[in-house]
Write a protein that holds these residues in place. Structure first.
Motif, mmCIF file in Angstrom:
data_model
loop_
_atom_site.group_PDB
_atom_site.id
_atom_site.type_symbol
_atom_site.label_atom_id
_atom_site.label_comp_id
_atom_site.label_asym_id
_atom_site.label_seq_id
_atom_site.Cartn_x
_atom_site.Cartn_y
_atom_site.Cartn_z
ATOM 1 N N LYS A 54 0.815 -1.219 0.000
ATOM 2 C CA LYS A 54 0.000 0.000 0.000
ATOM 3 C C LYS A 54 0.846 1.266 0.000
ATOM 4 C CE LYS A 54 -4.030 -1.963 2.390
ATOM 5 N NZ LYS A 54 -4.841 -1.921 3.631
ATOM 6 N N THR A 55 2.090 1.177 0.429
ATOM 7 C CA THR A 55 2.945 2.367 0.465
ATOM 8 C C THR A 55 3.293 2.858 -0.933
ATOM 9 O OG1 THR A 55 5.012 1.071 0.531
ATOM 10 C CG2 THR A 55 3.976 1.618 2.644
ATOM 11 N N SER A 56 2.953 2.095 -1.947
ATOM 12 C CA SER A 56 3.268 2.492 -3.326
ATOM 13 C C SER A 56 2.551 3.786 -3.724
ATOM 14 C CB SER A 56 2.900 1.376 -4.297
ATOM 15 O OG SER A 56 1.511 1.095 -4.226
ATOM 16 N N ILE A 57 1.524 4.172 -2.973
ATOM 17 C CA ILE A 57 0.778 5.392 -3.323
ATOM 18 C C ILE A 57 1.380 6.630 -2.671
ATOM 19 C CG2 ILE A 57 -1.369 4.069 -3.555
ATOM 20 C CD1 ILE A 57 -2.249 5.301 -0.870
ATOM 21 N N LEU A 58 2.390 6.476 -1.832
ATOM 22 C CA LEU A 58 2.931 7.616 -1.098
ATOM 23 C C LEU A 58 3.684 8.589 -1.996
ATOM 24 C CD1 LEU A 58 4.200 5.875 2.167
ATOM 25 C CD2 LEU A 58 2.132 7.234 1.868
ATOM 26 N N SER A 59 4.447 8.069 -2.925
ATOM 27 C CA SER A 59 5.214 8.923 -3.826
ATOM 28 C C SER A 59 5.710 8.091 -5.003
ATOM 29 C CB SER A 59 6.411 9.559 -3.095
ATOM 30 O OG SER A 59 7.385 8.574 -2.814
ATOM 31 N N LYS A 60 6.232 8.784 -6.036
ATOM 32 C CA LYS A 60 6.764 8.073 -7.195
ATOM 33 C C LYS A 60 7.901 7.145 -6.783
ATOM 34 C CE LYS A 60 5.625 11.568 -10.700
ATOM 35 N NZ LYS A 60 6.170 12.507 -11.732
ATOM 36 N N ARG A 61 8.722 7.632 -5.862
ATOM 37 C CA ARG A 61 9.869 6.843 -5.400
ATOM 38 C C ARG A 61 9.424 5.523 -4.780
ATOM 39 N NH1 ARG A 61 14.148 7.562 -1.731
ATOM 40 N NH2 ARG A 61 15.340 5.602 -1.710
ATOM 41 N N TRP A 62 8.271 5.523 -4.112
ATOM 42 C CA TRP A 62 7.814 4.343 -3.377
ATOM 43 C C TRP A 62 6.967 3.401 -4.237
ATOM 44 C CZ3 TRP A 62 7.462 3.689 2.358
ATOM 45 C CH2 TRP A 62 8.362 4.526 3.045
ATOM 46 N N ARG A 63 6.721 3.738 -5.482
ATOM 47 C CA ARG A 63 5.815 2.923 -6.285
ATOM 48 C C ARG A 63 6.290 1.483 -6.435
ATOM 49 N NH1 ARG A 63 4.034 7.129 -11.144
ATOM 50 N NH2 ARG A 63 2.694 8.441 -9.801
ATOM 51 N N SER A 64 7.582 1.317 -6.533
ATOM 52 C CA SER A 64 8.105 -0.050 -6.716
ATOM 53 C C SER A 64 9.082 -0.464 -5.624
ATOM 54 C CB SER A 64 8.801 -0.155 -8.079
ATOM 55 O OG SER A 64 9.868 0.779 -8.163
ATOM 56 N N THR A 65 9.265 0.417 -4.610
ATOM 57 C CA THR A 65 10.227 0.096 -3.547
ATOM 58 C C THR A 65 9.839 -1.167 -2.799
ATOM 59 O OG1 THR A 65 10.655 2.456 -3.278
ATOM 60 C CG2 THR A 65 11.413 1.016 -1.522
ATOM 61 N N TRP A 66 8.540 -1.392 -2.617
ATOM 62 C CA TRP A 66 8.082 -2.559 -1.856
ATOM 63 C C TRP A 66 8.522 -3.875 -2.491
ATOM 64 C CZ3 TRP A 66 5.121 -6.215 -4.198
ATOM 65 C CH2 TRP A 66 4.460 -5.858 -5.388
ATOM 66 N N THR A 67 8.838 -3.880 -3.776
ATOM 67 C CA THR A 67 9.246 -5.127 -4.439
ATOM 68 C C THR A 67 10.601 -5.625 -3.937
ATOM 69 O OG1 THR A 67 10.282 -3.946 -6.293
ATOM 70 C CG2 THR A 67 7.945 -4.517 -6.514
ATOM 71 N N SER A 68 11.375 -4.728 -3.305
ATOM 72 C CA SER A 68 12.670 -5.147 -2.749
ATOM 73 C C SER A 68 12.578 -5.488 -1.269
ATOM 74 C CB SER A 68 13.714 -4.044 -2.966
ATOM 75 O OG SER A 68 13.305 -2.831 -2.359
ATOM 76 N N ASN A 69 11.341 -5.579 -0.753
ATOM 77 C CA ASN A 69 11.108 -5.906 0.657
ATOM 78 C C ASN A 69 11.604 -7.311 0.977
ATOM 79 O OD1 ASN A 69 10.201 -5.990 3.269
ATOM 80 N ND2 ASN A 69 8.028 -6.159 2.745
ATOM 81 N N GLN A 70 12.424 -7.430 2.004
ATOM 82 C CA GLN A 70 12.985 -8.726 2.411
ATOM 83 C C GLN A 70 12.150 -9.410 3.494
ATOM 84 O OE1 GLN A 70 16.856 -7.096 3.591
ATOM 85 N NE2 GLN A 70 17.785 -8.205 1.888
ATOM 86 N N TYR A 71 11.101 -8.715 3.962
ATOM 87 C CA TYR A 71 10.288 -9.236 5.058
ATOM 88 C C TYR A 71 8.888 -9.564 4.541
ATOM 89 C CZ TYR A 71 14.095 -7.119 7.674
ATOM 90 O OH TYR A 71 15.330 -6.770 8.149
ATOM 91 N N MET A 72 8.584 -10.847 4.411
ATOM 92 C CA MET A 72 7.303 -11.285 3.863
ATOM 93 C C MET A 72 6.412 -11.791 4.994
ATOM 94 S SD MET A 72 8.765 -13.230 0.482
ATOM 95 C CE MET A 72 10.226 -13.800 1.339
#
Length: 431
Positions: A54-72
């Motif tokens: 859901k953080t992908s809506i915060l800013s352009k920078r965050w749109r794809s940042t979650w894809t590098s999340n190491q915590y599932m």
């Protein structure tokens, strides 16, 4: 003239703004987008994967940042649509760009539709060098999930917790990095448990809760520090759980156990022990259960901190009373003084879980505490812990204060012995 569409634009400015104000707004810093990747990923570690997406809506920078999340972390509440949930998890893993997985958590039911998917998700995490795995399956009426064999060869695993999973061990276990292992509600066997323990050379903490089948826990590793057995289920008549761990420092026997008995073979390094379990017993088994408690105390004579629950405290008193006149209070403890003398030579810390708001309920334990104050040579403190008891919800702490007052008035064998009352309400200090 302003049009209607213009007035609804999110960046529309009120009339009358100066050019300086407009320039300042244009040059304002987007602090969310400026955060370093390491900080963003650290924030993700406190979120479920759904919230991280859901953080992908915060800013352009965050749109794809979650894809590098190491915590599932995935949770399936009751009433959710299974196919939608499976599609969501598959999509997240498909778009994952992280080279390494720090954590994989699943909390939910294990319906037939979930089982094959859960197996696939676990394999994904293992292939990405996962360090922490937690699988908590709910709803006992469904078939247990068989942990994939690849999990037992995960050399990167540091922490593992499984609940209501089918814990079958085949072949060699290679958990060379595992430090913490928790197993809840599982059918175990000695051979499988031995494979697990021998394949975990740096294991520090082991907890078995409501498990059945294992009869011997033997750990020679110098890393092994703490063992918790909670609500153990014994199988068959004359069943026994033997514990042998020469380098173990802390032992806790907790919860409601059914049948059988505990036996300590080699625990010479123990410094802390908690006997806070209970067992259902028939009248003709009282003495046998008293011998169980005596045997444990004999093996624990060298510990410096001992916590005992009410069942263990009362069982020996009941044993002395069966078929004889009732012997209670200080008379009883003076009678058994020499049986527990070795314990008194080393005992430093005693903790009593709150007996309730009624002073009458304290009488059996109060007599024991008086006895310890008068006979334990190196006793440092007695802690009366009311912080987690149901009775702590009462607004009147006076019964506990009265207990503390009585103890403070007793002669002490150890000059440094203190009586501490832990009470949850503000304004009620330790005594």
């Amino acid at each position: 003239m302003e049009t209607k569409s213009q007035s609804t634009l999110p960046n529309a400015l009120p009339s009358g703004n100066s050019s300086e104000e407009l320039d300042e707004r244009r040059n304002s810093v987007d602090y969310i987008s400026e955060l370093p990747d390491a900080i963003i990923l650290h924030i993700f570690s406190f979120m479920t994967t759904k919230d991280a997406v859901k953080t992908s809506i915060l800013s352009k920078r965050w749109r794809s940042t979650w894809t590098s999340n190491q915590y599932m972390s995935f949770s399936l509440p009751l009433g959710s649509i299974l196919k939608s949930f499976i599609t969501f998890v598959d999509s997240v893993l498909l778009r994952c760009t992280a080279i390494k997985a720090k954590r994989f958590l699943y909390d939910g039911p294990c319906f037939a539709l979930i089982q094959s998917s859960l197996d696939r998700w676990l394999q994904f995490a293992i292939k990405h060098g996962v360090e922490e795995v937690s699988v908590n399956l709910r709803y006992l009426r469904y078939k247990d999930f068989l942990l994939p064999r690849i999990l037992f060869c995960c050399t990167t695993l540091v922490n593992l917790r499984v609940s209501q999973c089918c814990f079958r061990v085949f072949g060699t276990v290679n958990w060379c990095s595992l430090k913490t292992l928790r197993i809840d509600y599982a059918n175990l066997n000695n051979d499988g448990m031995m494979r697990v323990l021998s394949g975990s050379p740096v294991l520090e903490f082991l907890e078995l809760k409501s498990c059945v089948g294992v009869k011997h826990i033997m750990v020679e590793s110098k890393s092994f520090r703490e063992l918790v057995i909670d609500s153990h289920v014994f199988r068959g008549r004359a069943s026994m759980l033997k514990i042998s761990a020469p380098h173990l420092l802390k032992l806790r026997l907790l919860g409601n156990s059914r049948g059988g008995e505990f036996r300590l073979d080699e625990v010479s390094s123990l410094i802390e022990a908690e006997l806070n379990f209970n067992m259902k017993i028939a009248l003709n088994k009282v003495k046998a259960r008293a011998n169980l408690v005596k045997g444990l105390l004999k093996k624990l004579h060298h510990v410096t901190k001992l916590v005992m629950g009410s069942w263990c405290l009362q069982i020996e008193l009941n044993a002395e009373s069966v078929g004889h006149r009732v012997i209670a209070g200080e008379e009883f403890w003076n009678l058994v003084r020499w049986r527990i003398y070795q314990c008194l030579m080393h005992l430093k810390h005693v903790e009593i879980v709150d007996r309730g708001a009624n002073l009458l309920a304290w009488e059996p334990v109060l007599s024991l505490l008086k006895f310890l104050l008068q006979n334990a040579l190196w006793l440092d403190k007695i802690v009366i812990n009311s912080t987690n008891s149901k009775s702590s919800q009462a607004f009147e702490p006076s019964p506990r204060l009265e207990v503390a007052r009585i103890l403070l008035s007793q002669p002490k064998c150890s000059p440094s012995a203190k009586v501490i009352l832990r009470y949850p309400f503000q304004g009620c200090p330790s005594v």
